[in-house]
Write a protein that holds these residues in place. Structure first.
Motif, PDB file in Angstrom:
ATOM      1  N   PHE A 403       0.801  -1.220   0.000  1.00  0.00           N
ATOM      2  CA  PHE A 403       0.000   0.000   0.000  1.00  0.00           C
ATOM      3  C   PHE A 403       0.836   1.272   0.000  1.00  0.00           C
ATOM      4  O   PHE A 403       0.291   2.368  -0.101  1.00  0.00           O
ATOM      5  CB  PHE A 403      -0.914   0.016   1.237  1.00  0.00           C
ATOM      6  N   TYR A 406       0.383   4.391  -2.189  1.00  0.00           N
ATOM      7  CA  TYR A 406      -0.800   5.243  -2.032  1.00  0.00           C
ATOM      8  C   TYR A 406      -0.690   6.200  -0.845  1.00  0.00           C
ATOM      9  O   TYR A 406      -1.601   6.989  -0.601  1.00  0.00           O
ATOM     10  CB  TYR A 406      -2.045   4.376  -1.838  1.00  0.00           C
ATOM     11  N   ARG A 414      -7.702   8.076  -3.441  1.00  0.00           N
ATOM     12  CA  ARG A 414      -6.393   7.459  -3.686  1.00  0.00           C
ATOM     13  C   ARG A 414      -6.343   6.664  -4.991  1.00  0.00           C
ATOM     14  O   ARG A 414      -5.365   5.976  -5.257  1.00  0.00           O
ATOM     15  CB  ARG A 414      -6.011   6.569  -2.500  1.00  0.00           C
ATOM     16  N   TYR A 418      -6.385   1.444  -5.896  1.00  0.00           N
ATOM     17  CA  TYR A 418      -6.521   1.357  -4.440  1.00  0.00           C
ATOM     18  C   TYR A 418      -7.938   0.932  -4.062  1.00  0.00           C
ATOM     19  O   TYR A 418      -8.135   0.048  -3.212  1.00  0.00           O
ATOM     20  CB  TYR A 418      -6.188   2.715  -3.832  1.00  0.00           C
ATOM     21  N   ASN A 419      -8.916   1.522  -4.701  1.00  0.00           N
ATOM     22  CA  ASN A 419     -10.316   1.176  -4.414  1.00  0.00           C
ATOM     23  C   ASN A 419     -10.639  -0.261  -4.794  1.00  0.00           C
ATOM     24  O   ASN A 419     -11.450  -0.919  -4.143  1.00  0.00           O
ATOM     25  CB  ASN A 419     -11.263   2.137  -5.149  1.00  0.00           C
ATOM     26  N   LYS A 422      -9.525  -2.542  -1.959  1.00  0.00           N
ATOM     27  CA  LYS A 422     -10.493  -2.466  -0.868  1.00  0.00           C
ATOM     28  C   LYS A 422     -11.781  -3.211  -1.225  1.00  0.00           C
ATOM     29  O   LYS A 422     -12.347  -3.931  -0.385  1.00  0.00           O
ATOM     30  CB  LYS A 422     -10.810  -0.998  -0.553  1.00  0.00           C
ATOM     31  N   THR A 451      -7.380   0.585   5.375  1.00  0.00           N
ATOM     32  CA  THR A 451      -6.127  -0.066   4.984  1.00  0.00           C
ATOM     33  C   THR A 451      -4.975   0.451   5.845  1.00  0.00           C
ATOM     34  O   THR A 451      -5.157   1.362   6.656  1.00  0.00           O
ATOM     35  CB  THR A 451      -5.807   0.240   3.508  1.00  0.00           C
TER      36      THR A 451
END
Length: 532
Positions: A403, A406, A414, A418-419, A422, A451
């Motif tokens: 991570f 980000y 972000r 990144y999404n 998640k 995160t």
């Protein structure tokens, strides 16, 4: 429940030379503040977040849904226990606790279910039933846990010793404890049993200190397991009640806790503290207590960080684990959905080390490990404040390296990649929850994921770690994780100088206060014994 508002830090605030400036309002910092204030010391607490409490704070979403971020349960809170008495003292008897009952933890390992119940003899009976051919090993394990208590107490006590006692008794006390701290949990358990399923079951709660059996120090394992041996408890009214009640008490003692007060630097002159820096402005002070974590303190806050990195030798003291967390809101009560108070430790199979160190877990279609907590079910006040609602949290292990790209991107924006990470974790988490509790289908009103970079933003831990410094054997070999530092006027408090968790953080506050006010602490302990 009416929310408490907290004062923001302003540039006109000044400190006197005898003021103890505490950086960070987690339990360690707040505990230190209470004991110092009761001893007549001038104290102020500075918190960089918009809400105080460290990992005891909670957050809200639509329709009043609330989740804790770090306090999922606490042990040793039986009435008249030492820990309970100290929390009564810290909160002036305003902090109440709900028992989680039995079982307080349930582990699923490769499809087999193990219940953890309060009381050593109850534990013995349960595990004798699960493993009738391993009763000797189970009894030996309980004996090892019992024998570890005094060894660990001696180890932590020597951290508060002044110079002469530290030189004379420190090495002896550390040597006594080293018999359990230098070995991993797996090494010790392998000596008493070859049954890998039994080892997995005995280590099912290892997520409480964030390391698998082959990584963790057996001393860390013993402390955490002993902490929960009598069962689990949850703060009545939610985790935020811990810091709210303590801060109420601090304010009655004349201590102010300021939010949005991010300390950027601890300023020194020679080997002494001369002040702090907030928003580029210097504030003169001579006594600083850092509850920001040892790594943050020496590698980021001190203005001569190069020398401090060498001093702490962090190549041998790594940060602890980071995590992903799924927060779920539901449209029915815990009672209507028949949700438990106990926590769940879910493992796909008995190879705990492989599961917890599988760095490909993000790309797999199913979860091999999860910790599941039901905060609304644990809190006896929840149903009156939040009718027809309930909450769940599901945690998985993560690695910050996945991570880090980000970390400098804006919160809530972000990027798509990144999404997607998640979203995949959310879907896997929801699938496991529905597998365990099919009645959740159609009742989920909210689901979001945090995160390691979320943890980094709000806690200011650079690797998104949640347990400070690692709880492996290397933690116990260092001599610098103690209240008194090599810099005059600078002290440490918090979980890094003791151990993980609310109990560990509280213990650190006691240890730091004892280091500063020394024998005067006996007056406060007498008061605790007499009144609380």
């Amino acid at each position: 429940m009416i929310e408490k508002s907290f004062k923001k830090f302003t540039s006109d605030i000044k400190f006197t030379d005898d003021t103890y400036v505490i950086i960070g309002s987690g339990v360690g910092g707040l505990t230190t503040a209470v004991f110092l204030a009761k001893a007549g010391k001038k104290v102020v607490v500075l918190e960089q977040h918009y809400t105080p409490g460290g990992f005891t704070h909670t957050f809200k979403r639509r329709k009043g849904l609330v989740w804790d971020v770090g306090v999922h349960y606490v042990g040793n809170m039986e009435k008249d226990s030492g820990l309970r008495r100290i929390f009564n003292y810290l909160s002036d008897n305003k902090l109440e606790w709900d028992s989680m009952g039995d079982p307080y933890d349930v582990a699923y390992i490769g499809g087999r279910k193990f219940e953890f119940v309060g009381g050593k003899e109850n534990f013995r009976k349960k595990f004798h039933g699960y493993f009738p051919n391993d009763t000797v090993a189970i009894d030996k394990y309980l004996e090892l846990l019992q024998n570890s208590i005094k060894k660990n107490l001696l180890y932590f006590a020597q951290k508060a010793f002044p110079g002469f006692l530290s030189i004379v008794l420190g090495p002896l006390f550390r040597r006594i404890q080293s018999s359990i701290s230098k070995r991993t949990t797996y090494e010790v358990l392998k000596d008493i049993t070859d049954n890998q399923e039994l080892i997995a079951a005995l280590c099912a709660q290892c997520g409480n200190y964030g390391l698998s059996p082959k990584e963790s120090s057996f001393a860390s394992h013993c402390i955490v397991i002993n902490h929960f041996m009598e069962g689990g408890y949850y703060p009545r009214g939610g985790a935020n009640r811990i810091h709210e009640t303590i801060i109420d008490n601090l304010e009655s003692l004349g201590v102010q806790v300021y939010i949005k007060a991010k300390v950027e630097k601890i300023l020194t002159k020679g080997s002494s503290v001369r002040g702090i820096m907030i928003d580029g402005k210097e504030y003169t002070c001579k006594k600083v207590i850092s509850n920001a974590g040892a790594r943050n303190t020496f590698l980021r806050l001190l203005n001569n960080s190069r020398n401090n990195k060498k001093y702490l030798d962090f190549e041998k003291i790594n940060p602890s684990t980071s995590h992903l967390c799924l927060y779920v809101g539901l449209s029915k009560s815990d009672q209507d959905l028949n949700l438990p108070k106990y926590n769940i430790w879910w493992y796909a199979d008995k190879d705990t080390d492989h599961i917890l160190n599988d760095k490909n877990n993000l790309i797999k279609d199913t979860l091999s490990f999860a910790y599941i907590s039901f905060p609304s079910a644990k809190d006896s006040l929840w149903s009156s404040d939040h009718p027809d609602q309930s909450t769940i949290q599901l945690i998985g292990r993560a690695w910050y390296s996945d991570f880090s790209e980000y970390e400098d991107k804006p919160w809530l924006n972000r990027g798509e990649a990144y999404n997607e990470i998640k979203e995949k974790f959310k879907n896997k988490g929801l699938a496991l929850l529905k597998e365990l509790y099919p009645q959740l289908e159609g009742q989920i009103t909210h689901a979001e994921v945090s995160t390691p970079v979320s943890t980094r933003k709000f806690s200011n831990y650079s690797q998104g770690e949640i347990y400070g410094i690692t709880h492996g054997p290397e933690r116990y070999r260092t001599r610098v994780l103690k209240p008194r530092t090599h810099i005059k006027g600078l002290y440490l408090t918090g979980q890094d100088i003791t151990l993980v968790g609310v109990g560990g953080a509280m213990g650190s506050g006691v240890l730091t206060a004892a280091t500063i006010i020394k024998w005067n602490m006996s007056k406060q302990f007498k008061e605790i014994a007499a009144k609380y």
